[in-house]
Design a protein around this motif. Structure first.
Motif, PDB file in Angstrom:
ATOM      1  N   GLU A  18       0.811  -1.223   0.000  1.00  0.00           N
ATOM      2  CA  GLU A  18       0.000   0.000   0.000  1.00  0.00           C
ATOM      3  C   GLU A  18       0.845   1.274   0.000  1.00  0.00           C
ATOM      4  OE1 GLU A  18      -3.906  -0.488   2.365  1.00  0.00           O
ATOM      5  OE2 GLU A  18      -2.392  -1.669   3.454  1.00  0.00           O
ATOM      6  N   TYR A  19       2.118   1.156   0.292  1.00  0.00           N
ATOM      7  CA  TYR A  19       2.963   2.339   0.425  1.00  0.00           C
ATOM      8  C   TYR A  19       3.026   3.157  -0.860  1.00  0.00           C
ATOM      9  CZ  TYR A  19       4.627   1.307   5.127  1.00  0.00           C
ATOM     10  OH  TYR A  19       4.711   1.126   6.483  1.00  0.00           O
ATOM     11  N   ASP A  20       3.110   2.507  -2.009  1.00  0.00           N
ATOM     12  CA  ASP A  20       3.191   3.232  -3.277  1.00  0.00           C
ATOM     13  C   ASP A  20       1.953   4.079  -3.549  1.00  0.00           C
ATOM     14  OD1 ASP A  20       5.730   2.299  -3.800  1.00  0.00           O
ATOM     15  OD2 ASP A  20       5.052   0.672  -5.130  1.00  0.00           O
ATOM     16  N   ALA A  21       0.805   3.653  -3.061  1.00  0.00           N
ATOM     17  CA  ALA A  21      -0.442   4.388  -3.278  1.00  0.00           C
ATOM     18  C   ALA A  21      -0.568   5.614  -2.378  1.00  0.00           C
ATOM     19  CB  ALA A  21      -1.636   3.462  -3.058  1.00  0.00           C
ATOM     20  N   HIS A  22       0.353   5.758  -1.436  1.00  0.00           N
ATOM     21  CA  HIS A  22       0.304   6.870  -0.479  1.00  0.00           C
ATOM     22  C   HIS A  22       1.683   7.515  -0.369  1.00  0.00           C
ATOM     23  CE1 HIS A  22      -3.713   5.658   0.797  1.00  0.00           C
ATOM     24  NE2 HIS A  22      -3.260   4.422   0.665  1.00  0.00           N
ATOM     25  N   PRO A  23       2.158   8.150  -1.453  1.00  0.00           N
ATOM     26  CA  PRO A  23       3.513   8.707  -1.447  1.00  0.00           C
ATOM     27  C   PRO A  23       3.721   9.822  -0.430  1.00  0.00           C
ATOM     28  CG  PRO A  23       2.319   9.407  -3.406  1.00  0.00           C
ATOM     29  CD  PRO A  23       1.459   8.387  -2.714  1.00  0.00           C
ATOM     30  N   ASP A  24       2.625  10.446   0.029  1.00  0.00           N
ATOM     31  CA  ASP A  24       2.757  11.492   1.045  1.00  0.00           C
ATOM     32  C   ASP A  24       2.925  10.913   2.445  1.00  0.00           C
ATOM     33  OD1 ASP A  24       0.180  10.490   1.331  1.00  0.00           O
ATOM     34  OD2 ASP A  24      -0.743  12.457   1.602  1.00  0.00           O
ATOM     35  N   GLY A  25       2.745   9.595   2.586  1.00  0.00           N
ATOM     36  CA  GLY A  25       2.927   8.946   3.880  1.00  0.00           C
ATOM     37  C   GLY A  25       1.811   9.194   4.864  1.00  0.00           C
ATOM     38  N   GLY A  26       0.634   9.584   4.384  1.00  0.00           N
ATOM     39  CA  GLY A  26      -0.447   9.962   5.284  1.00  0.00           C
ATOM     40  C   GLY A  26      -1.412   8.864   5.686  1.00  0.00           C
ATOM     41  N   LEU A  27      -1.178   7.631   5.259  1.00  0.00           N
ATOM     42  CA  LEU A  27      -2.105   6.548   5.596  1.00  0.00           C
ATOM     43  C   LEU A  27      -1.952   6.138   7.057  1.00  0.00           C
ATOM     44  CD1 LEU A  27      -4.216   4.467   4.685  1.00  0.00           C
ATOM     45  CD2 LEU A  27      -2.321   2.960   4.042  1.00  0.00           C
ATOM     46  N   ILE A  28      -3.087   6.099   7.761  1.00  0.00           N
ATOM     47  CA  ILE A  28      -3.140   5.669   9.165  1.00  0.00           C
ATOM     48  C   ILE A  28      -4.307   4.708   9.290  1.00  0.00           C
ATOM     49  CG2 ILE A  28      -3.666   6.372  11.531  1.00  0.00           C
ATOM     50  CD1 ILE A  28      -2.381   9.038  10.939  1.00  0.00           C
ATOM     51  N   ARG A  29      -4.101   3.627  10.007  1.00  0.00           N
ATOM     52  CA  ARG A  29      -5.187   2.699  10.313  1.00  0.00           C
ATOM     53  C   ARG A  29      -5.226   2.480  11.816  1.00  0.00           C
ATOM     54  NH1 ARG A  29      -4.445  -0.621   5.367  1.00  0.00           N
ATOM     55  NH2 ARG A  29      -5.921   0.361   3.961  1.00  0.00           N
ATOM     56  N   LEU A  30      -6.458   2.359  12.330  1.00  0.00           N
ATOM     57  CA  LEU A  30      -6.659   2.092  13.755  1.00  0.00           C
ATOM     58  C   LEU A  30      -7.538   0.866  13.928  1.00  0.00           C
ATOM     59  CD1 LEU A  30      -7.485   5.686  15.009  1.00  0.00           C
ATOM     60  CD2 LEU A  30      -5.301   4.510  15.162  1.00  0.00           C
ATOM     61  N   ARG A  31      -7.260   0.098  14.972  1.00  0.00           N
ATOM     62  CA  ARG A  31      -8.133  -1.008  15.368  1.00  0.00           C
ATOM     63  C   ARG A  31      -8.454  -0.792  16.838  1.00  0.00           C
ATOM     64  NH1 ARG A  31      -5.746  -6.746  14.701  1.00  0.00           N
ATOM     65  NH2 ARG A  31      -4.752  -6.266  16.672  1.00  0.00           N
ATOM     66  N   ILE A  32      -9.742  -0.739  17.151  1.00  0.00           N
ATOM     67  CA  ILE A  32     -10.195  -0.492  18.519  1.00  0.00           C
ATOM     68  C   ILE A  32     -10.839  -1.771  19.048  1.00  0.00           C
ATOM     69  CG2 ILE A  32     -11.704   0.904  19.987  1.00  0.00           C
ATOM     70  CD1 ILE A  32     -11.451   3.098  17.762  1.00  0.00           C
ATOM     71  N   THR A  33     -10.357  -2.221  20.206  1.00  0.00           N
ATOM     72  CA  THR A  33     -10.839  -3.457  20.811  1.00  0.00           C
ATOM     73  C   THR A  33     -11.251  -3.172  22.253  1.00  0.00           C
ATOM     74  OG1 THR A  33      -9.234  -4.692  19.479  1.00  0.00           O
ATOM     75  CG2 THR A  33     -10.233  -5.852  21.334  1.00  0.00           C
ATOM     76  N   VAL A  34     -12.431  -3.633  22.634  1.00  0.00           N
ATOM     77  CA  VAL A  34     -12.879  -3.524  24.019  1.00  0.00           C
ATOM     78  C   VAL A  34     -12.383  -4.765  24.753  1.00  0.00           C
ATOM     79  CG1 VAL A  34     -14.875  -3.390  25.550  1.00  0.00           C
ATOM     80  CG2 VAL A  34     -14.907  -2.200  23.347  1.00  0.00           C
ATOM     81  N   THR A  35     -11.693  -4.538  25.884  1.00  0.00           N
ATOM     82  CA  THR A  35     -11.160  -5.637  26.690  1.00  0.00           C
ATOM     83  C   THR A  35     -11.810  -5.626  28.064  1.00  0.00           C
ATOM     84  OG1 THR A  35      -9.345  -4.395  27.694  1.00  0.00           O
ATOM     85  CG2 THR A  35      -8.937  -5.344  25.509  1.00  0.00           C
ATOM     86  N   ASP A  36     -11.468  -6.592  28.892  1.00  0.00           N
ATOM     87  CA  ASP A  36     -11.998  -6.643  30.261  1.00  0.00           C
ATOM     88  C   ASP A  36     -11.523  -5.464  31.103  1.00  0.00           C
ATOM     89  OD1 ASP A  36     -13.364  -8.980  29.751  1.00  0.00           O
ATOM     90  OD2 ASP A  36     -11.765 -10.270  30.521  1.00  0.00           O
TER      91      ASP A  36
END
Length: 74
Positions: A18-36
């Motif tokens: 995916e890096y080539d598709a985002h040459p500005d380096g702005g891609l961020i992904r988050l995963r949110i998990t509810v735990t005990d």
């Protein structure tokens, strides 16, 4: 400010292809998990300072800051 704890590995949320598709380096992904014990937020981004800013913003102005696990290299 975050308290950093360095770990050997963390899950990747961004595929290296995916890096080539985002040459500005702005891609961020988050995963949110509810735990005990609360909520876990996993962030992956091309620029570590962007991920740290997002995770720091999740705290209120008077909070201590999150504990962040971080790899020395990704």
């Amino acid at each position: 400010m975050a308290d950093h704890r360095f770990v050997a590995s963390l899950p990747d949320l961004i595929d290296p292809a995916e890096y080539d598709a985002h040459p500005d380096g702005g891609l961020i992904r988050l995963r949110i998990t509810v735990t005990d014990t609360g909520v876990e937020v996993l962030g992956d981004g091309m620029r570590p300072e962007q991920i740290e800013a997002v995770l720091n913003a999740l705290n209120g102005p008077d909070d201590e800051g999150p504990e962040m696990e971080q790899m020395l290299c990704g």
